[in-house]
Write a protein that holds these residues in place. Sequence first.
Motif, PDB file in Angstrom:
ATOM      1  N   LEU A 185       0.816  -1.206   0.000  1.00  0.00           N
ATOM      2  CA  LEU A 185       0.000   0.000   0.000  1.00  0.00           C
ATOM      3  C   LEU A 185       0.854   1.262   0.000  1.00  0.00           C
ATOM      4  CD1 LEU A 185      -2.767  -1.074   2.543  1.00  0.00           C
ATOM      5  CD2 LEU A 185      -3.039  -0.750   0.085  1.00  0.00           C
ATOM      6  N   VAL A 186       1.916   1.270   0.804  1.00  0.00           N
ATOM      7  CA  VAL A 186       2.786   2.446   0.870  1.00  0.00           C
ATOM      8  C   VAL A 186       3.453   2.699  -0.481  1.00  0.00           C
ATOM      9  CG1 VAL A 186       4.927   3.357   1.851  1.00  0.00           C
ATOM     10  CG2 VAL A 186       3.215   2.327   3.352  1.00  0.00           C
ATOM     11  N   GLU A 187       3.985   1.640  -1.100  1.00  0.00           N
ATOM     12  CA  GLU A 187       4.681   1.804  -2.371  1.00  0.00           C
ATOM     13  C   GLU A 187       3.743   2.310  -3.462  1.00  0.00           C
ATOM     14  OE1 GLU A 187       6.522  -1.929  -3.178  1.00  0.00           O
ATOM     15  OE2 GLU A 187       8.182  -1.600  -1.782  1.00  0.00           O
ATOM     16  N   THR A 204     -12.300   5.310  -2.584  1.00  0.00           N
ATOM     17  CA  THR A 204     -13.474   4.699  -3.201  1.00  0.00           C
ATOM     18  C   THR A 204     -13.081   3.739  -4.311  1.00  0.00           C
ATOM     19  OG1 THR A 204     -14.799   6.667  -2.699  1.00  0.00           O
ATOM     20  CG2 THR A 204     -15.650   5.179  -4.381  1.00  0.00           C
ATOM     21  N   THR A 205     -12.128   4.150  -5.150  1.00  0.00           N
ATOM     22  CA  THR A 205     -11.671   3.289  -6.237  1.00  0.00           C
ATOM     23  C   THR A 205     -11.038   2.020  -5.706  1.00  0.00           C
ATOM     24  OG1 THR A 205     -11.262   5.229  -7.630  1.00  0.00           O
ATOM     25  CG2 THR A 205     -10.200   3.170  -8.281  1.00  0.00           C
ATOM     26  N   PHE A 206     -10.226   2.159  -4.661  1.00  0.00           N
ATOM     27  CA  PHE A 206      -9.575   0.985  -4.079  1.00  0.00           C
ATOM     28  C   PHE A 206     -10.599   0.026  -3.476  1.00  0.00           C
ATOM     29  CE2 PHE A 206      -7.805  -1.162  -0.333  1.00  0.00           C
ATOM     30  CZ  PHE A 206      -6.828  -1.923  -0.949  1.00  0.00           C
ATOM     31  N   VAL A 220      -8.876  13.983  -3.748  1.00  0.00           N
ATOM     32  CA  VAL A 220      -8.027  12.913  -4.263  1.00  0.00           C
ATOM     33  C   VAL A 220      -8.042  11.726  -3.318  1.00  0.00           C
ATOM     34  CG1 VAL A 220      -5.634  12.256  -4.762  1.00  0.00           C
ATOM     35  CG2 VAL A 220      -6.537  14.408  -5.641  1.00  0.00           C
ATOM     36  N   VAL A 221      -7.939  11.999  -2.000  1.00  0.00           N
ATOM     37  CA  VAL A 221      -7.974  10.912  -1.019  1.00  0.00           C
ATOM     38  C   VAL A 221      -9.279  10.141  -1.126  1.00  0.00           C
ATOM     39  CG1 VAL A 221      -8.079  10.379   1.440  1.00  0.00           C
ATOM     40  CG2 VAL A 221      -6.363  11.968   0.597  1.00  0.00           C
ATOM     41  N   GLN A 222     -10.387  10.865  -1.255  1.00  0.00           N
ATOM     42  CA  GLN A 222     -11.688  10.210  -1.371  1.00  0.00           C
ATOM     43  C   GLN A 222     -11.775   9.372  -2.636  1.00  0.00           C
ATOM     44  OE1 GLN A 222     -15.533  12.199  -2.636  1.00  0.00           O
ATOM     45  NE2 GLN A 222     -15.809  12.180  -0.422  1.00  0.00           N
ATOM     46  N   ALA A 223     -11.272   9.905  -3.751  1.00  0.00           N
ATOM     47  CA  ALA A 223     -11.315   9.170  -5.014  1.00  0.00           C
ATOM     48  C   ALA A 223     -10.472   7.901  -4.934  1.00  0.00           C
ATOM     49  CB  ALA A 223     -10.825  10.063  -6.156  1.00  0.00           C
ATOM     50  N   LEU A 224      -9.278   8.005  -4.357  1.00  0.00           N
ATOM     51  CA  LEU A 224      -8.408   6.835  -4.225  1.00  0.00           C
ATOM     52  C   LEU A 224      -9.044   5.770  -3.341  1.00  0.00           C
ATOM     53  CD1 LEU A 224      -4.897   8.526  -3.835  1.00  0.00           C
ATOM     54  CD2 LEU A 224      -5.682   7.146  -5.762  1.00  0.00           C
TER      55      LEU A 224
END
Length: 235
Positions: A171-173, A215-217, A209-213
Amino acid sequence: MTTGTEETPLTIDELAARAGVTVRTVRFYGSKGLLPPPVLGPRRVGHYGPGHVARLALIEELQQQGMTLAGIERYLRQLPADLTPHDLAIHRAVVASWAPDAVETVSRRELERRAGRPLGEEDVERLAAMNVVVPAGGDDYRVDAGLLRLGVRLLDVPLSQEAILAARKVLVEHSRAAAHELSQLFRGEVEERDARDVKSLSAHMHPLVVQALLTTFQRSLREELSEWLTGSGTG
């Protein structure tokens, strides 16, 4: 949003007490569309569930991060309608991580209070391995407040410590790679603007951006797990 049937339905007074707000606040949020309407029970009494509790907790976290009511309305309006209370709790944990100074030094007693449960030595060691807490000498620990809730939940996940750390590395990478590519994408948009415009754009784009990432994940992970379970014959 599902209100859930696994817990006893709450009256508006009980919901307000559980969330630590007033009944007037609950009604105000409902009038603004920030809370879904209650389920009408016998005698047309409104009943609330875990989803409403989780939604109120998320609203509180957004307020603590300095978001205006209009900003909270925009944020909640963009969330998928089928989010579970667990999904909302994840969003709240992500929102908490926006705080610029999320790392604090606390006592063991305060650590357990924030964790919401007693922590044995093995629990603290696992949290330290995940870089959620770091011993600071004596009875004190440096705590990443944004990750504490997630770390505590992971204590009950039936995965080995090695698997959790390997997942964290993945996840970090990938998060760093996504952040780098997005920053390159946005850089061309702000090069000609002054510093105030850049700061304003950053403040608006960060939560979006955080929300989009997130939700997509979540959707991608559900699809992967569904395919895996179907392929293994257990679905």
